[in-house]
Motif scaffolding. Structure first.
Motif, PDB file in Angstrom:
ATOM      1  N   TYR A 110      11.708   2.597  -9.714  1.00  8.15           N
ATOM      2  CA  TYR A 110      11.318   3.226  -8.441  1.00  8.15           C
ATOM      3  C   TYR A 110      11.330   2.182  -7.312  1.00  8.15           C
ATOM      4  CZ  TYR A 110       7.874   5.636  -5.348  1.00  8.15           C
ATOM      5  OH  TYR A 110       7.208   6.212  -4.298  1.00  8.15           O
ATOM      6  N   ASN A 156      -2.381  -0.224  -7.798  1.00  9.26           N
ATOM      7  CA  ASN A 156      -1.914   0.910  -8.626  1.00  9.26           C
ATOM      8  C   ASN A 156      -0.405   0.917  -8.849  1.00  9.26           C
ATOM      9  OD1 ASN A 156      -1.497   1.720  -5.982  1.00  9.26           O
ATOM     10  ND2 ASN A 156      -2.195   3.817  -6.296  1.00  9.26           N
ATOM     11  N   PHE A 157       0.352   0.348  -7.890  1.00  6.62           N
ATOM     12  CA  PHE A 157       1.803   0.165  -8.067  1.00  6.62           C
ATOM     13  C   PHE A 157       2.133  -1.273  -7.658  1.00  6.62           C
ATOM     14  CE2 PHE A 157       1.287   4.697  -7.797  1.00  6.62           C
ATOM     15  CZ  PHE A 157       2.203   5.194  -8.704  1.00  6.62           C
ATOM     16  N   MET A 161       5.015  -0.792  -4.456  1.00  6.92           N
ATOM     17  CA  MET A 161       4.473  -0.745  -3.098  1.00  6.92           C
ATOM     18  C   MET A 161       4.945  -1.948  -2.280  1.00  6.92           C
ATOM     19  SD  MET A 161       2.909   2.117  -2.915  1.00  6.92           S
ATOM     20  CE  MET A 161       4.192   2.668  -4.022  1.00  6.92           C
ATOM     21  N   ARG A 164       8.933  -1.380  -1.573  1.00 10.26           N
ATOM     22  CA  ARG A 164       9.346  -0.452  -0.511  1.00 10.26           C
ATOM     23  C   ARG A 164       9.009  -0.962   0.884  1.00 10.26           C
ATOM     24  NH1 ARG A 164       6.134   5.080  -1.828  1.00 10.26           N
ATOM     25  NH2 ARG A 164       4.132   4.639  -0.894  1.00 10.26           N
ATOM     26  N   THR A 232      -1.207  -0.443   2.235  1.00  9.13           N
ATOM     27  CA  THR A 232      -1.467   0.701   1.354  1.00  9.13           C
ATOM     28  C   THR A 232      -2.781   0.419   0.651  1.00  9.13           C
ATOM     29  OG1 THR A 232       0.873   1.163   0.992  1.00  9.13           O
ATOM     30  CG2 THR A 232      -0.655   2.028  -0.646  1.00  9.13           C
ATOM     31  N   GLU A 255      -0.854   3.590   4.730  1.00  7.15           N
ATOM     32  CA  GLU A 255      -0.726   4.628   3.705  1.00  7.15           C
ATOM     33  C   GLU A 255      -2.051   4.615   2.955  1.00  7.15           C
ATOM     34  OE1 GLU A 255      -0.647   6.154   0.454  1.00  7.15           O
ATOM     35  OE2 GLU A 255       1.038   4.912  -0.238  1.00  7.15           O
ATOM     36  N   ARG A 283      -0.007  10.909 -13.919  1.00  5.59           N
ATOM     37  CA  ARG A 283       0.780   9.691 -13.654  1.00  5.59           C
ATOM     38  C   ARG A 283      -0.202   8.551 -13.379  1.00  5.59           C
ATOM     39  NH1 ARG A 283       3.723   8.912  -8.066  1.00  5.59           N
ATOM     40  NH2 ARG A 283       5.036   7.089  -8.429  1.00  5.59           N
ATOM     41  N   THR A 288      -3.214   7.532  -8.443  1.00  7.05           N
ATOM     42  CA  THR A 288      -2.263   7.451  -7.320  1.00  7.05           C
ATOM     43  C   THR A 288      -2.851   8.226  -6.148  1.00  7.05           C
ATOM     44  OG1 THR A 288      -0.861   9.427  -7.372  1.00  7.05           O
ATOM     45  CG2 THR A 288      -0.429   7.778  -9.067  1.00  7.05           C
ATOM     46  N   CYS A 289      -2.421   7.853  -4.953  1.00  9.10           N
ATOM     47  CA  CYS A 289      -2.948   8.514  -3.748  1.00  9.10           C
ATOM     48  C   CYS A 289      -2.424   9.938  -3.626  1.00  9.10           C
ATOM     49  CB  CYS A 289      -2.546   7.741  -2.499  1.00  9.10           C
ATOM     50  SG  CYS A 289      -3.106   6.060  -2.550  1.00  9.10           S
ATOM     51  N   ILE A 290      -1.318  10.237  -4.334  1.00 11.97           N
ATOM     52  CA  ILE A 290      -0.754  11.584  -4.224  1.00 11.97           C
ATOM     53  C   ILE A 290      -1.039  12.419  -5.473  1.00 11.97           C
ATOM     54  CG2 ILE A 290       1.040  10.942  -2.569  1.00 11.97           C
ATOM     55  CD1 ILE A 290       3.008  10.866  -4.951  1.00 11.97           C
ATOM     56  N   SER A 446       8.096  11.466  -4.829  1.00  9.87           N
ATOM     57  CA  SER A 446       8.332  10.105  -4.328  1.00  9.87           C
ATOM     58  C   SER A 446       9.747   9.635  -4.649  1.00  9.87           C
ATOM     59  CB  SER A 446       7.360   9.135  -4.986  1.00  9.87           C
ATOM     60  OG  SER A 446       6.041   9.574  -4.822  1.00  9.87           O
ATOM     61  N   PHE A 452       7.862   8.806   3.080  1.00  5.42           N
ATOM     62  CA  PHE A 452       6.555   8.885   2.415  1.00  5.42           C
ATOM     63  C   PHE A 452       5.477   8.530   3.439  1.00  5.42           C
ATOM     64  CE2 PHE A 452       2.988   7.675  -0.099  1.00  5.42           C
ATOM     65  CZ  PHE A 452       3.137   8.241  -1.351  1.00  5.42           C
TER      66      PHE A 452
HETATM   67  C1  SIN Z   1       0.341   5.657  -3.938  1.00  8.88           C
HETATM   68  O1  SIN Z   1      -0.390   6.026  -4.812  1.00  8.88           O
HETATM   69  O2  SIN Z   1      -0.105   5.148  -2.923  1.00  8.88           O
HETATM   70  C2  SIN Z   1       1.845   5.720  -4.039  1.00  8.88           C
HETATM   71  C3  SIN Z   1       2.371   6.777  -4.900  1.00  8.88           C
HETATM   72  C4  SIN Z   1       3.881   6.859  -4.886  1.00  8.88           C
HETATM   73  O3  SIN Z   1       4.557   6.058  -4.239  1.00  8.88           O
HETATM   74  O4  SIN Z   1       4.405   7.758  -5.528  1.00  8.88           O
END
Ligand code: SIN
Length: 482
Positions: A110, A156-157, A161, A164, A232, A255, A283, A288-290, A446, A452
């Motif tokens: 990703y 978390n990523f 993160m 990107r 983020t 974010e 996931r 995750t924020c989403i 995503s 995003f």
């Molecule tokens: C996030 O949790 O901030 C990112 C999630 C994503 O990029 O899919």
């Protein structure tokens, strides 16, 4: 598992001007599945942070003058190197963050995809010409790199993160100083080293590792050389960083947290909806924020949906992410488990029904059993706050109006999910949902081609797509007399 031996991909301290730097003190990186120390890294000092910023400023002078083709070629090599090293990167990521190694590989892909995307998009940093106000005047608009930028990234990523943000900044001709979470600094260091191997000149990408987030954050938001910050993380921290950036007139991309509604109407394909829910909820163990935070189900299909959901959740395997069959890894810290326990306790005291699965997790590590919570009501903390754990919170609704009212009943505005097969309803709902992103019969929203980002308390600015470049460029207009 604690090794203090030097790993060429992650070094032993911050990555500044193309080399690892040491200091007087070290901090440990803990594996959340075992509570063991993975390795220890040197804390960045404020003098070293200052050097990182000034050398990023120096590097900008050259990097901003490179051609789009040169930047594109380096980014493309970086992308390829990430994939060549995917096994080692994924193992590292799982050790510091906990997610199952298959998910860690998906994260590396990703993140790498953003780098590939921007290796292509950087050749399309188009400007424009505008008819002038008089015959002897022409207007030309150029898009210029904004300068030295900073990124503060979450645990978390740990790879994606940064990838990107950095890919867009570097593609635009900017340089970047990154402060990764002190909980997951190893993926960041490996990313920077691979960037150098791909041909990124020294100083274009710097990584500062350390536990004094307050002090490092202060430097990144106040230093006069830094023109923009991309963050983020939590809404609370984002607010503080944004206010400091505002004071110092720096551009900010935020974010922040979400509270995603996952809305299922009675005309949805139930199988597709439940598969989507499993994906959007579990996931990264729900971190995750989403992630779907509040599942809103039309009352006539609540019972069949719950049956399908129970059947799937009870099969989830919780464990160390390095083990082959694990689907749910640990949470990042003991505090994360305590927060989930508090949300469940509050919900239970206020009348929710809780079913927990797989209640005997491994004896070490920060594990949290998956759970389904029904009869959720708006007075519960689980409805208002981001859960950030493997817990599905469900409530029912009767009408479309009620679904919209509940979905928008939050300060957050990051992602929403909508399951229905009625096209007119889709348009009505999409028009009214106060969110930056809406998944329609789709939970995997995503990808680098998409912008995003959120609205309201979930922040502003976009990452990914051509819009991601706007965060790192400014418009320079030429008024040309002829
Ligand atoms: C996030 O949790 O901030 C990112 C999630 C994503 O990029 O899919």
């Amino acid at each position: 598992m604690h090794t203090d031996k030097f790993d060429p991909l992650i070094g032993n301290g911050s990555w500044i001007n193309g080399r690892w730097v040491k200091s007087e003190s070290k901090f440990p990186v803990i594996n959340p599945a075992t509570e063991q120390v993975v390795t220890a890294l040197y804390e960045v000092t404020m003098e070293q942070a200052e050097t990182a910023i000034t050398s990023a400023e120096e590097a900008f002078r050259h990097w901003s003058q490179t051609t789009a083709q040169e930047r594109s070629d380096i980014l493309r090599r970086w992308y390829e190197l990430l994939l060549t090293h995917i096994d080692a990167l994924a193992e590292l990521l799982t050790k510091e963050q906990g997610k199952p190694v298959g998910e860690a590989k998906a994260e590396i892909r990703y993140g790498a995809d953003y780098i590939r995307w921007y290796s292509e998009e950087c050749r399309r940093l188009y400007g424009e010409t505008i008819p002038g106000p008089t015959q002897n005047k022409r207007i030309i608009v150029l898009r210029q790199p904004i300068g030295v930028t900073a990124a503060i990234t979450p645990w978390n990523f740990p790879n994606a993160m940064i990838a990107r943000k950095a890919a867009a900044a570097i593609a635009a001709g900017c340089t970047m100083v990154v402060k990764p979470s002190e909980l997951t600094p190893l993926s960041a260091l490996a990313l920077a080293k691979l960037g150098q191997m791909a041909g990124l000149p020294d100083g274009v990408l710097q990584v500062l590792v350390g536990t004094d987030a307050e002090k490092i954050g202060e430097m990144l938001t106040t230093h006069p050389a830094i023109q923009a910050l991309s963050f983020t993380g939590s809404t609370e921290v984002g607010r503080k960083l944004a206010s400091r950036c505002g004071e110092h007139l720096k551009r900010v991309t935020l974010e922040l947290g979400g509270n995603a509604p996952f809305i299922v109407f009675d005309d949805a394909d139930l199988g597709v909806a439940v598969d989507g829910l499993m994906q959007a909820k579990f996931r990264n163990a729900g971190q995750t924020c989403i992630c779907s935070n509040r599942v809103l189900v039309q009352d006539s299909i609540l019972t069949p949906l719950l049956e399908k959901l129970h059947a799937k959740v009870k099969k989830l395997r919780v464990g160390d992410g390095l083990l082959e069959h694990t689907q749910i890894g640990p949470l990042i810290q003991p505090q994360a488990c305590q927060k989930v326990a508090h949300l469940l306790d509050d919900a239970s005291r206020k009348g929710a029904k809780i079913t927990q699965f797989n209640e005997t997790p491994p004896t070490h590590g920060y594990f949290c059993a998956p759970a389904i919570v029904t009869n959720v009501t708006p007075n519960m903390a689980i409805y208002r706050e981001e859960i950030f754990g493997p817990v599905v919170a469900i409530m029912s609704f009767a009408t479309e109006d009620e679904a919209i009212r509940l979905a928008n009943d939050t300060q957050a505005g990051l992602a929403a999910y909508l399951y229905t097969q009625n096209p007119s309803r889709i348009w009505r709902m999409v028009d009214q949902l106060e969110y930056g992103m809406v998944g329609i019969n789709d939970a995997a929203i995503s990808n680098p081609a998409a912008p995003f980002g959120g609205i309201k308390a979930s922040g502003f600015g976009r990452e990914g797509s051509r819009h991601g470049l706007d965060e790192f460029t400014y418009l320079k207009y030429l008024s040309w007399g002829i």
